[in-house]
Design a protein around this motif. Structure first.
Motif, PDB file in Angstrom:
ATOM      1  N   THR A 169       0.836  -1.205   0.000  1.00 56.69           N
ATOM      2  CA  THR A 169       0.000   0.000   0.000  1.00 56.69           C
ATOM      3  C   THR A 169       0.865   1.247   0.000  1.00 56.69           C
ATOM      4  O   THR A 169       0.359   2.355  -0.067  1.00 56.69           O
ATOM      5  CB  THR A 169      -0.882   0.032   1.254  1.00 56.69           C
ATOM      6  N   GLN A 170       2.167   1.071   0.143  1.00 59.99           N
ATOM      7  CA  GLN A 170       3.099   2.201   0.225  1.00 59.99           C
ATOM      8  C   GLN A 170       4.491   1.696  -0.167  1.00 59.99           C
ATOM      9  O   GLN A 170       4.736   0.495  -0.205  1.00 59.99           O
ATOM     10  CB  GLN A 170       3.121   2.771   1.641  1.00 59.99           C
ATOM     11  N   THR A 171       5.382   2.623  -0.487  1.00 57.16           N
ATOM     12  CA  THR A 171       6.747   2.205  -0.819  1.00 57.16           C
ATOM     13  C   THR A 171       7.620   2.103   0.436  1.00 57.16           C
ATOM     14  O   THR A 171       8.777   1.693   0.360  1.00 57.16           O
ATOM     15  CB  THR A 171       7.393   3.189  -1.824  1.00 57.16           C
ATOM     16  N   SER A 172       7.043   2.444   1.599  1.00 60.07           N
ATOM     17  CA  SER A 172       7.819   2.393   2.844  1.00 60.07           C
ATOM     18  C   SER A 172       8.456   1.031   3.155  1.00 60.07           C
ATOM     19  O   SER A 172       9.520   0.994   3.779  1.00 60.07           O
ATOM     20  CB  SER A 172       6.962   2.864   4.019  1.00 60.07           C
ATOM     21  N   PRO A 173       7.847  -0.109   2.765  1.00 58.54           N
ATOM     22  CA  PRO A 173       8.521  -1.387   3.056  1.00 58.54           C
ATOM     23  C   PRO A 173       9.929  -1.482   2.470  1.00 58.54           C
ATOM     24  O   PRO A 173      10.757  -2.244   2.996  1.00 58.54           O
ATOM     25  CB  PRO A 173       7.593  -2.441   2.425  1.00 58.54           C
ATOM     26  N   VAL A 174      10.218  -0.700   1.432  1.00 61.17           N
ATOM     27  CA  VAL A 174      11.574  -0.739   0.864  1.00 61.17           C
ATOM     28  C   VAL A 174      12.590  -0.173   1.866  1.00 61.17           C
ATOM     29  O   VAL A 174      13.756  -0.561   1.864  1.00 61.17           O
ATOM     30  CB  VAL A 174      11.645  -0.006  -0.496  1.00 61.17           C
ATOM     31  N   GLN A 175      12.123   0.721   2.750  1.00 60.64           N
ATOM     32  CA  GLN A 175      13.000   1.188   3.842  1.00 60.64           C
ATOM     33  C   GLN A 175      13.519  -0.006   4.635  1.00 60.64           C
ATOM     34  O   GLN A 175      14.712  -0.129   4.901  1.00 60.64           O
ATOM     35  CB  GLN A 175      12.219   2.061   4.839  1.00 60.64           C
ATOM     36  N   ILE A 176      12.568  -0.873   5.039  1.00 61.11           N
ATOM     37  CA  ILE A 176      12.924  -2.021   5.872  1.00 61.11           C
ATOM     38  C   ILE A 176      13.868  -2.963   5.114  1.00 61.11           C
ATOM     39  O   ILE A 176      14.905  -3.385   5.629  1.00 61.11           O
ATOM     40  CB  ILE A 176      11.646  -2.798   6.299  1.00 61.11           C
ATOM     41  N   TYR A 195      -0.709   0.010  -4.218  1.00 66.55           N
ATOM     42  CA  TYR A 195      -2.102  -0.380  -4.482  1.00 66.55           C
ATOM     43  C   TYR A 195      -2.983  -0.146  -3.267  1.00 66.55           C
ATOM     44  O   TYR A 195      -2.605  -0.484  -2.150  1.00 66.55           O
ATOM     45  CB  TYR A 195      -2.150  -1.875  -4.842  1.00 66.55           C
ATOM     46  N   ARG A 196      -4.143   0.426  -3.508  1.00 63.74           N
ATOM     47  CA  ARG A 196      -5.137   0.534  -2.438  1.00 63.74           C
ATOM     48  C   ARG A 196      -6.513   0.330  -3.042  1.00 63.74           C
ATOM     49  O   ARG A 196      -6.775   0.793  -4.155  1.00 63.74           O
ATOM     50  CB  ARG A 196      -5.062   1.904  -1.755  1.00 63.74           C
ATOM     51  N   SER A 197      -7.349  -0.328  -2.271  1.00 70.36           N
ATOM     52  CA  SER A 197      -8.666  -0.663  -2.776  1.00 70.36           C
ATOM     53  C   SER A 197      -9.583   0.570  -2.756  1.00 70.36           C
ATOM     54  O   SER A 197     -10.536   0.633  -1.998  1.00 70.36           O
ATOM     55  CB  SER A 197      -9.236  -1.794  -1.926  1.00 70.36           C
ATOM     56  N   HIS A 209       1.507   5.774  -7.754  1.00 69.95           N
ATOM     57  CA  HIS A 209       2.957   5.678  -7.584  1.00 69.95           C
ATOM     58  C   HIS A 209       3.433   6.527  -6.421  1.00 69.95           C
ATOM     59  O   HIS A 209       2.945   7.635  -6.228  1.00 69.95           O
ATOM     60  CB  HIS A 209       3.681   6.134  -8.852  1.00 69.95           C
ATOM     61  N   GLN A 210       4.361   5.984  -5.667  1.00 72.55           N
ATOM     62  CA  GLN A 210       5.000   6.767  -4.604  1.00 72.55           C
ATOM     63  C   GLN A 210       6.509   6.765  -4.811  1.00 72.55           C
ATOM     64  O   GLN A 210       7.054   5.904  -5.507  1.00 72.55           O
ATOM     65  CB  GLN A 210       4.704   6.149  -3.234  1.00 72.55           C
ATOM     66  N   ILE A 211       7.137   7.752  -4.198  1.00 71.49           N
ATOM     67  CA  ILE A 211       8.596   7.754  -4.143  1.00 71.49           C
ATOM     68  C   ILE A 211       8.974   7.854  -2.668  1.00 71.49           C
ATOM     69  O   ILE A 211       8.579   8.798  -1.981  1.00 71.49           O
ATOM     70  CB  ILE A 211       9.197   8.937  -4.924  1.00 71.49           C
ATOM     71  N   GLU A 212       9.673   6.844  -2.214  1.00 65.71           N
ATOM     72  CA  GLU A 212      10.087   6.790  -0.817  1.00 65.71           C
ATOM     73  C   GLU A 212      11.490   7.355  -0.712  1.00 65.71           C
ATOM     74  O   GLU A 212      12.294   7.208  -1.642  1.00 65.71           O
ATOM     75  CB  GLU A 212      10.095   5.318  -0.378  1.00 65.71           C
ATOM     76  N   GLY A 213      11.796   7.978   0.407  1.00 64.61           N
ATOM     77  CA  GLY A 213      13.168   8.437   0.627  1.00 64.61           C
ATOM     78  C   GLY A 213      13.622   8.018   2.012  1.00 64.61           C
ATOM     79  O   GLY A 213      12.826   7.974   2.951  1.00 64.61           O
TER      80      GLY A 213
HETATM   81  N1  DAH Z   1       3.942   5.808   3.531  1.00 65.10           N
HETATM   82  C1  DAH Z   1       3.220   7.037   3.764  1.00 65.10           C
HETATM   83  C2  DAH Z   1       1.881   6.970   3.054  1.00 65.10           C
HETATM   84  O1  DAH Z   1       1.708   6.158   2.184  1.00 65.10           O
HETATM   85  C3  DAH Z   1       4.012   8.190   3.264  1.00 65.10           C
HETATM   86  C4  DAH Z   1       5.163   8.468   4.139  1.00 65.10           C
HETATM   87  C5  DAH Z   1       5.044   9.355   5.196  1.00 65.10           C
HETATM   88  C6  DAH Z   1       6.380   7.863   3.932  1.00 65.10           C
HETATM   89  C7  DAH Z   1       6.094   9.621   6.025  1.00 65.10           C
HETATM   90  C8  DAH Z   1       7.466   8.119   4.761  1.00 65.10           C
HETATM   91  C9  DAH Z   1       7.300   9.003   5.822  1.00 65.10           C
HETATM   92  O2  DAH Z   1       8.645   7.556   4.595  1.00 65.10           O
HETATM   93  O3  DAH Z   1       8.349   9.274   6.635  1.00 65.10           O
HETATM   94  O4  DAH Z   1       1.010   7.733   3.355  1.00 65.10           O
END
Ligand code: DAH
Length: 339
Positions: A169-176, A195-197, A209-213
């Protein structure tokens, strides 16, 4: 009989002249030279002739036969040549005709802006990495400090595949995934599909699409977070862009914030584009939660991290003043050719 032969010669030759195709010539060959043909018919009457006449007429008849045969050959050649000429003429290429234009493709606006964003972060020393779109619950939620009963799960309408496998649902798992693999210093962005329903409308799509940092190092600070993001926005939207940070909450960062950009249209006054707010929300960010670092085997006493996540569609729509997200997915040439 000699006369008959002469008449036959005239008849045969004029018929051959008139024959207009190979099939007609073949039929004439049978008609005149075949076993039951007209020349044979005359020869059959030879019995009636005297012994002196017979060789004379015989020779004439043979001569006629050869002449007809030769003439048929000639006509066959002639017809073949005519057919060749006709087809050459029909197939002529007119090099002066205007050509058919070949449409040249170009990048989709989402790709264009993603490339720009990537360039900006590469210039700041970030790497670009990717992760799987089919993800474990653990990476998408659990390790990001969002346990099973956490209310944050409700806000992300998740497509589950099994109990613990889902479409991220987010690109945040790539952080982990990154922190599990590499030791700090870490400095990455990770663009990709999520993806979100959600039902499709002007601002929602089940796929976006998201871009994670993520930056993890010794002494990474909130000041670096703000500085990095402000610089990014100025590179993307121009030096005169104004941003502000608002306190917010994300389970995986502490403190957390949302960054707004001052509305380009009204410069903060409030207008239709910004729905009277004067500001437009552009991304979420914060300092990586110590628990998240711990989950990845990184000592929060030694390292700190900053993280952010932004929606690519939202940035593209702001960039080009697109008011309906659906345009980005419908592949309508009238829309795409404008970029
Ligand atoms: N994953 C969050 C979302 O989908 C967006 C996000 C917020 C990512 C804060 C981050 C963060 O890495 O620090 O809404």
């Amino acid at each position: 009989m000699k006369e008959q032969l002469e008449q036959l010669r005239a008849k045969a030759f004029s018929a051959l002249e008139e024959a207009s195709d190979l099939k007609a010539l073949d039929e004439l060959r049978v008609q005149f030279l075949g076993k039951k043909g007209e020349v044979s018919a005359i020869l059959k009457q030879m019995g009636k002739l005297s012994a002196e006449e017979r060789p004379v007429i015989g020779a004439l008849a043979n001569e006629l036969r050869t002449d007809i045969e030769n003439h048929i050959k000639q006509r066959v050649e002639q017809l073949k040549e005519e057919a060749l000429q006709a087809s050459l003429e029909a197939e002529t290429i007119d090099v002066t005709m205007p050509g058919k234009p070949v449409m040249r493709g170009h990048s989709h606006p989402l790709t264009k802006v993603l490339n720009e964003v990537t360039e900006i972060f590469l210039g700041l020393g970030f790497d670009s990495v990717s992760g799987p779109e089919v993800e474990y619950d653990y990476y998408n939620f659990e390790a990001l400090n969002i346990p099973k009963d956490h209310p944050a799960r409700d806000t992300q309408d998740t497509f589950y595949i099994t109990d613990n496998v889902l479409l991220r649902t987010q690109t945040s798992p790539v952080q982990i995934r990154t922190m599990e693999k590499v030791k700090p210093p870490i400095r990455i962005i990770s663009p990709g599909r999520v993806y979100r329903s959600d039902a499709v409308d002007a601002t929602h799509s089940p796929l976006f699409h998201q871009i994670e940092g993520l930056v993890v190092d010794k002494d990474v600070s909130m000041a670096e977070l703000k500085g990095t993001l402000e610089l990014f926005i100025k590179r993307l939207y121009g030096e005169d862009s104004v941003v502000r940070f608002r306190p917010h909450h994300f389970p995986f960062t502490e403190p957390s914030a949302e960054m707004d950009i001052q509305c380009f249209a009204c410069k903060g006054e409030g207008c239709r584009l910004c729905k009277g707010e004067g500001w437009i929300e552009i991304l979420g960010c914060g300092m990586v939660h110590p628990k998240v670092l711990e989950n990845c085997g990184i000592d929060p006493e030694e390292y700190t991290g900053l993280a952010f996540g932004l929606g690519l569609e939202r940035i593209v729509m702001r960039r080009y003043n697109i008011d309906d997200m659906r345009h980005l997915y419908e592949n309508d040439q009238r829309f795409l050719s404008q970029f």
